[in-house]
Motif scaffolding. Sequence first.
Motif, PDB file in Angstrom:
ATOM      1  N   GLY A  16       5.780   1.262 -10.667  1.00 37.01           N
ATOM      2  CA  GLY A  16       5.905   1.053  -9.025  1.00 37.01           C
ATOM      3  C   GLY A  16       4.997   1.082  -7.910  1.00 37.01           C
ATOM      4  N   ILE A  17       4.938   1.048  -7.066  1.00 38.08           N
ATOM      5  CA  ILE A  17       3.830   1.676  -5.668  1.00 38.08           C
ATOM      6  C   ILE A  17       4.028   3.504  -5.798  1.00 38.08           C
ATOM      7  N   GLY A  18       4.886   3.925  -6.058  1.00 43.23           N
ATOM      8  CA  GLY A  18       5.738   5.552  -6.081  1.00 43.23           C
ATOM      9  C   GLY A  18       4.333   5.842  -7.243  1.00 43.23           C
ATOM     10  N   ARG A  19       4.572   5.248  -8.161  1.00 43.35           N
ATOM     11  CA  ARG A  19       3.989   6.175  -9.393  1.00 43.35           C
ATOM     12  C   ARG A  19       2.756   5.912  -9.207  1.00 43.35           C
ATOM     13  N   LEU A 188       2.436  -1.854   4.257  1.00 37.54           N
ATOM     14  CA  LEU A 188       3.374  -2.969   4.330  1.00 37.54           C
ATOM     15  C   LEU A 188       2.346  -4.617   3.466  1.00 37.54           C
ATOM     16  N   PRO A 189       2.573  -4.073   2.334  1.00 35.59           N
ATOM     17  CA  PRO A 189       2.077  -4.043   0.897  1.00 35.59           C
ATOM     18  C   PRO A 189       2.422  -5.866   1.144  1.00 35.59           C
ATOM     19  N   GLY A 190       2.119  -7.335   0.878  1.00 38.48           N
ATOM     20  CA  GLY A 190       2.295  -8.438   0.776  1.00 38.48           C
ATOM     21  C   GLY A 190       3.597  -8.194  -0.677  1.00 38.48           C
ATOM     22  N   THR A 191       2.826  -9.645  -1.289  1.00 40.36           N
ATOM     23  CA  THR A 191       3.419  -9.802  -2.527  1.00 40.36           C
ATOM     24  C   THR A 191       2.597  -8.580  -4.132  1.00 40.36           C
ATOM     25  N   ILE A 192       3.347  -7.777  -3.941  1.00 45.32           N
ATOM     26  CA  ILE A 192       2.975  -6.400  -5.131  1.00 45.32           C
ATOM     27  C   ILE A 192       3.658  -6.974  -6.030  1.00 45.32           C
ATOM     28  N   LEU A 219      -2.262 -11.992  -6.557  1.00 47.52           N
ATOM     29  CA  LEU A 219      -1.074 -10.701  -6.417  1.00 47.52           C
ATOM     30  C   LEU A 219      -1.862  -9.776  -6.443  1.00 47.52           C
ATOM     31  N   GLY A 220      -0.809  -8.928  -5.352  1.00 46.97           N
ATOM     32  CA  GLY A 220      -1.525  -7.468  -5.807  1.00 46.97           C
ATOM     33  C   GLY A 220      -0.794  -6.410  -6.795  1.00 46.97           C
ATOM     34  N   ASN A 221      -1.621  -5.548  -6.935  1.00 48.43           N
ATOM     35  CA  ASN A 221      -1.029  -5.018  -8.326  1.00 48.43           C
ATOM     36  C   ASN A 221      -0.813  -3.666  -7.363  1.00 48.43           C
ATOM     37  N   PRO A 222       0.264  -2.137  -8.221  1.00 47.20           N
ATOM     38  CA  PRO A 222       0.845  -0.695  -7.261  1.00 47.20           C
ATOM     39  C   PRO A 222      -0.313  -0.562  -7.093  1.00 47.20           C
ATOM     40  N   LEU A 246      -1.642  -3.638   6.856  1.00 45.29           N
ATOM     41  CA  LEU A 246      -1.733  -4.862   5.986  1.00 45.29           C
ATOM     42  C   LEU A 246      -1.776  -4.740   4.492  1.00 45.29           C
ATOM     43  N   VAL A 247      -1.740  -4.949   3.580  1.00 43.61           N
ATOM     44  CA  VAL A 247      -1.882  -4.295   1.981  1.00 43.61           C
ATOM     45  C   VAL A 247      -1.797  -5.374   1.249  1.00 43.61           C
ATOM     46  N   ASP A 248      -2.033  -6.778   2.106  1.00 37.52           N
ATOM     47  CA  ASP A 248      -1.428  -8.251   0.951  1.00 37.52           C
ATOM     48  C   ASP A 248      -2.585  -9.338   1.249  1.00 37.52           C
TER      49      ASP A 248
END
Length: 256
Positions: A16-19, A188-192, A219-222, A246-248
């Motif tokens: 996910g986001i961490g990767r 602050l991610p939105g819907t990822i 939608l967002g991706n990581p 915000l990253v949404d």
Amino acid sequence: MLLNDKSVVITGASRGIGRAAALECARQGANVVIGYSGSASSKSQVDELIREIEQLGRSAVAVGAPAEDAETGDKLVAAAVEHFGGVDVFVNNAGICPFHSFLDMPRETYLKTVDTNLNGAYFAVQAAARQMQRQGRGGAIIAVSSISALVGGGMQTHYTPTKAGLLSLMQSCAIALGPYGIRCNAVLPGTIETDINKDDLSDSEKRRYMEQRTPLGRLGNPEDLAGPIVFLASDMARYVTGASLLVDGGMYVNLQ
């Protein structure tokens, strides 16, 4: 190479986001400590991530320890000191969101969510900050909060308070750690689209609704989070602290 020769620690980095953040930090010149749960299922993902980072010409080590444990932060910092000489950037990303209704919320689900998302994060941030203070060269701490820190969710009464808490923690730490040159910010991610909401987004009707709610139309991706994290970690953001980004895709401001 915005993070050239920096030492970066990222929790929840097996996927996910961490990767995505770990890979982008490596592309920008950093060496990475990969924090992950320690489960056997995550180990193969972590091994592959290390290979990808090494192919980018950087180094990575993994620390398998549950994010909810108060000692995990110390283990991550110790690995960074041993392998890379210190900690320049700490990214608190680990989190869970087992969707559940409020009135019958199991106590163990609530406590597990709070321990993983907030209590463990508190002590991990503290461990990183102590090391940065000892080093005497400042640093950057970034918490992956959520748009859920700003809005409610009927199936997230256990989750939204933890994300609001992370945002508040970064604001307070910005004040507490500013004298040491340590900057603290939140994204602050939105819907990822990650494993955390895979089941929720499998509902095609809800997925279409969330896409329509987002001005950018998707939608967002990581990877959408990796750039903002690198920016906040880098000297390009040297006068940015106590901020929330915000990253949404514009979802939060779309009230109509």
